[in-house]
Design a protein around this motif. Structure first.
Motif, PDB file in Angstrom:
ATOM      1  N   GLY A  57      32.078  38.538  40.021  1.00 11.35           N
ATOM      2  CA  GLY A  57      33.533  38.578  40.007  1.00 11.35           C
ATOM      3  C   GLY A  57      34.076  37.105  39.501  1.00 11.35           C
ATOM      4  O   GLY A  57      35.216  37.396  38.643  1.00 11.35           O
ATOM      5  N   GLU A  58      33.496  36.102  40.115  1.00 11.76           N
ATOM      6  CA  GLU A  58      34.089  34.852  39.432  1.00 11.76           C
ATOM      7  C   GLU A  58      34.035  34.564  38.128  1.00 11.76           C
ATOM      8  O   GLU A  58      34.700  34.035  37.331  1.00 11.76           O
ATOM      9  CB  GLU A  58      33.550  33.682  40.354  1.00 11.76           C
ATOM     10  CG  GLU A  58      33.704  33.535  41.861  1.00 11.76           C
ATOM     11  CD  GLU A  58      32.841  32.684  42.370  1.00 11.76           C
ATOM     12  OE1 GLU A  58      31.658  32.451  42.128  1.00 11.76           O
ATOM     13  OE2 GLU A  58      33.039  31.892  43.542  1.00 11.76           O
ATOM     14  N   ARG A 107      29.125  34.175  41.526  1.00 12.94           N
ATOM     15  CA  ARG A 107      29.491  35.405  41.687  1.00 12.94           C
ATOM     16  C   ARG A 107      29.899  36.221  40.479  1.00 12.94           C
ATOM     17  O   ARG A 107      30.471  35.708  39.726  1.00 12.94           O
ATOM     18  CB  ARG A 107      30.342  35.811  42.900  1.00 12.94           C
ATOM     19  CG  ARG A 107      30.176  34.931  44.109  1.00 12.94           C
ATOM     20  CD  ARG A 107      29.072  35.691  45.176  1.00 12.94           C
ATOM     21  NE  ARG A 107      29.538  36.976  45.546  1.00 12.94           N
ATOM     22  CZ  ARG A 107      30.328  37.757  46.415  1.00 12.94           C
ATOM     23  NH1 ARG A 107      30.773  36.734  47.184  1.00 12.94           N
ATOM     24  NH2 ARG A 107      30.373  38.795  46.508  1.00 12.94           N
ATOM     25  N   GLN A 149      33.581  37.152  35.774  1.00  8.48           N
ATOM     26  CA  GLN A 149      34.546  37.789  35.085  1.00  8.48           C
ATOM     27  C   GLN A 149      35.842  37.118  35.121  1.00  8.48           C
ATOM     28  O   GLN A 149      36.564  37.434  33.974  1.00  8.48           O
ATOM     29  CB  GLN A 149      34.544  39.069  35.900  1.00  8.48           C
ATOM     30  CG  GLN A 149      35.444  40.264  35.226  1.00  8.48           C
ATOM     31  CD  GLN A 149      34.847  40.847  33.778  1.00  8.48           C
ATOM     32  OE1 GLN A 149      33.813  41.342  33.848  1.00  8.48           O
ATOM     33  NE2 GLN A 149      35.701  40.555  32.694  1.00  8.48           N
ATOM     34  N   ARG A 150      36.417  36.722  35.960  1.00  8.28           N
ATOM     35  CA  ARG A 150      37.506  35.898  35.893  1.00  8.28           C
ATOM     36  C   ARG A 150      37.539  34.793  35.079  1.00  8.28           C
ATOM     37  O   ARG A 150      38.524  34.241  34.382  1.00  8.28           O
ATOM     38  CB  ARG A 150      37.933  35.378  37.276  1.00  8.28           C
ATOM     39  CG  ARG A 150      38.408  36.527  38.243  1.00  8.28           C
ATOM     40  CD  ARG A 150      39.266  36.147  39.512  1.00  8.28           C
ATOM     41  NE  ARG A 150      38.188  35.655  40.534  1.00  8.28           N
ATOM     42  CZ  ARG A 150      37.428  36.410  41.310  1.00  8.28           C
ATOM     43  NH1 ARG A 150      37.532  37.668  41.126  1.00  8.28           N
ATOM     44  NH2 ARG A 150      36.506  35.841  42.224  1.00  8.28           N
ATOM     45  N   LYS A 151      36.692  34.074  34.798  1.00  3.07           N
ATOM     46  CA  LYS A 151      36.218  32.867  33.912  1.00  3.07           C
ATOM     47  C   LYS A 151      36.262  33.296  32.538  1.00  3.07           C
ATOM     48  O   LYS A 151      36.720  32.403  31.532  1.00  3.07           O
ATOM     49  CB  LYS A 151      35.108  32.008  34.280  1.00  3.07           C
ATOM     50  CG  LYS A 151      35.037  31.480  35.676  1.00  3.07           C
ATOM     51  CD  LYS A 151      36.138  30.418  35.904  1.00  3.07           C
ATOM     52  CE  LYS A 151      36.012  29.006  35.103  1.00  3.07           C
ATOM     53  NZ  LYS A 151      36.908  27.889  35.245  1.00  3.07           N
ATOM     54  N   TRP A 174      28.632  35.420  25.247  1.00  2.00           N
ATOM     55  CA  TRP A 174      29.068  34.714  26.557  1.00  2.00           C
ATOM     56  C   TRP A 174      27.869  34.070  27.184  1.00  2.00           C
ATOM     57  O   TRP A 174      28.035  33.337  28.018  1.00  2.00           O
ATOM     58  CB  TRP A 174      29.539  35.864  27.216  1.00  2.00           C
ATOM     59  CG  TRP A 174      30.561  36.828  26.622  1.00  2.00           C
ATOM     60  CD1 TRP A 174      30.405  38.178  26.291  1.00  2.00           C
ATOM     61  CD2 TRP A 174      32.140  36.339  26.139  1.00  2.00           C
ATOM     62  NE1 TRP A 174      31.630  38.493  25.790  1.00  2.00           N
ATOM     63  CE2 TRP A 174      32.506  37.236  25.416  1.00  2.00           C
ATOM     64  CE3 TRP A 174      32.564  35.342  26.204  1.00  2.00           C
ATOM     65  CZ2 TRP A 174      33.587  37.377  25.111  1.00  2.00           C
ATOM     66  CZ3 TRP A 174      33.929  35.059  25.511  1.00  2.00           C
ATOM     67  CH2 TRP A 174      34.385  36.332  25.044  1.00  2.00           C
ATOM     68  N   HIS A 191      30.235  28.698  39.645  1.00  2.00           N
ATOM     69  CA  HIS A 191      30.699  29.956  39.668  1.00  2.00           C
ATOM     70  C   HIS A 191      29.634  31.037  39.566  1.00  2.00           C
ATOM     71  O   HIS A 191      29.111  31.375  38.598  1.00  2.00           O
ATOM     72  CB  HIS A 191      31.662  30.157  38.675  1.00  2.00           C
ATOM     73  CG  HIS A 191      32.815  29.355  38.577  1.00  2.00           C
ATOM     74  ND1 HIS A 191      33.969  29.453  39.394  1.00  2.00           N
ATOM     75  CD2 HIS A 191      33.030  28.279  37.706  1.00  2.00           C
ATOM     76  CE1 HIS A 191      34.776  28.450  38.977  1.00  2.00           C
ATOM     77  NE2 HIS A 191      34.072  27.481  38.096  1.00  2.00           N
ATOM     78  N   SER A 245      34.002  42.330  28.734  1.00  2.00           N
ATOM     79  CA  SER A 245      33.755  43.470  29.619  1.00  2.00           C
ATOM     80  C   SER A 245      32.738  43.118  30.719  1.00  2.00           C
ATOM     81  O   SER A 245      31.714  42.472  30.415  1.00  2.00           O
ATOM     82  CB  SER A 245      33.326  44.700  28.855  1.00  2.00           C
ATOM     83  OG  SER A 245      32.105  44.639  28.508  1.00  2.00           O
ATOM     84  N   ARG A 246      32.767  43.692  31.815  1.00  2.00           N
ATOM     85  CA  ARG A 246      31.854  43.579  32.719  1.00  2.00           C
ATOM     86  C   ARG A 246      30.542  44.013  32.560  1.00  2.00           C
ATOM     87  O   ARG A 246      29.427  43.258  32.695  1.00  2.00           O
ATOM     88  CB  ARG A 246      32.382  44.498  34.076  1.00  2.00           C
ATOM     89  CG  ARG A 246      31.315  44.430  35.379  1.00  2.00           C
ATOM     90  CD  ARG A 246      31.214  43.021  35.921  1.00  2.00           C
ATOM     91  NE  ARG A 246      32.473  42.685  36.628  1.00  2.00           N
ATOM     92  CZ  ARG A 246      32.536  42.471  37.981  1.00  2.00           C
ATOM     93  NH1 ARG A 246      31.519  42.495  38.592  1.00  2.00           N
ATOM     94  NH2 ARG A 246      33.555  42.142  38.681  1.00  2.00           N
ATOM     95  N   PRO A 294      37.715  36.246  30.995  1.00  2.00           N
ATOM     96  CA  PRO A 294      38.522  37.818  31.096  1.00  2.00           C
ATOM     97  C   PRO A 294      38.496  38.695  29.953  1.00  2.00           C
ATOM     98  O   PRO A 294      38.395  39.834  29.921  1.00  2.00           O
ATOM     99  CB  PRO A 294      39.854  37.291  31.197  1.00  2.00           C
ATOM    100  CG  PRO A 294      39.894  35.804  30.991  1.00  2.00           C
ATOM    101  CD  PRO A 294      38.598  35.380  31.130  1.00  2.00           C
ATOM    102  N   ASP A 295      37.909  38.205  28.678  1.00  2.00           N
ATOM    103  CA  ASP A 295      38.020  38.799  27.382  1.00  2.00           C
ATOM    104  C   ASP A 295      36.762  39.786  27.456  1.00  2.00           C
ATOM    105  O   ASP A 295      36.594  40.471  26.623  1.00  2.00           O
ATOM    106  CB  ASP A 295      38.110  37.966  26.176  1.00  2.00           C
ATOM    107  CG  ASP A 295      39.505  37.129  26.000  1.00  2.00           C
ATOM    108  OD1 ASP A 295      40.214  37.720  26.720  1.00  2.00           O
ATOM    109  OD2 ASP A 295      39.628  36.225  25.623  1.00  2.00           O
TER     110      ASP A 295
END
Length: 166
Positions: A53-54, A51, A56-58, A37, A49, A63-64, A60-61
């Motif tokens: 959380g942003e 943050r 992570q949303r970009k 990634w 982007h 993991s955090r 989504p596959d």
């Protein structure tokens, strides 16, 4: 390797299977950008982007945990900086360093190449995955399904598989 945790230094207790090679630029960039990634993270941070959380949303596959590990590695390689704001709840933002910004033109060219060859690349990847799947080597049905669920049309997929994954 030794563990110097008592001194505040942690060195992983493992040996590399392949010796570290830092003899040329390709070796070096491989060490710094190795990670599924990292290139996308750099690009999304460049696009604003910043943050977690942003990001992570970009992606989504991912993991955090993996995203955090790769962000930390890029921070250690001085490609990005992490700013933690003293508020509750904690606010974190990432930004590219000057050094990290030098990668953006390279990533852009790679993206253009991918766009120019996307149909061929999709077909090759599909062919590889279906070949692995049918030869039962290292491709699980989950891997095949994950790839196919991202495809809106199953071009290049054998007709008998199209009905299975629709």
């Amino acid at each position: 390797m030794c563990n110097f945790e008592h001194m505040g230094i942690f060195v992983p207790m493992y040996e590399r299977k392949i010796p570290l090679s830092l003899n040329c630029g390709l070796d070096l960039i491989g060490e710094v950008l190795y990670g599924k990634w990292k290139i996308r993270l750099l690009w999304f941070i460049h696009e604003g982007h910043t943050r977690p959380g942003e990001l992570q949303r970009k992606i989504p596959d991912a993991s955090r945990r993996v995203l955090n590990m790769q962000l930390k590695e890029m921070e250690e390689h001085e490609l990005i900086t992490k700013k933690i704001y003293p508020v509750v709840p904690p606010k974190v933002e990432y930004s590219l360093t000057k050094f990290g910004e030098t990668l953006i033109p390279v990533i852009s060219v790679l993206g253009q190449w991918g766009d120019e060859h996307q149909e061929r690349l999709r077909q090759l990847i599909l062919m590889e995955i279906t070949t692995l799947f049918f030869h039962n080597k290292s491709c699980s049905t989950d891997k095949l399904f994950i790839y196919l669920q991202h495809e809106t049309q199953y071009k290049g997929l054998p007709s008998f598989l199209q009905s299975v994954f629709r």
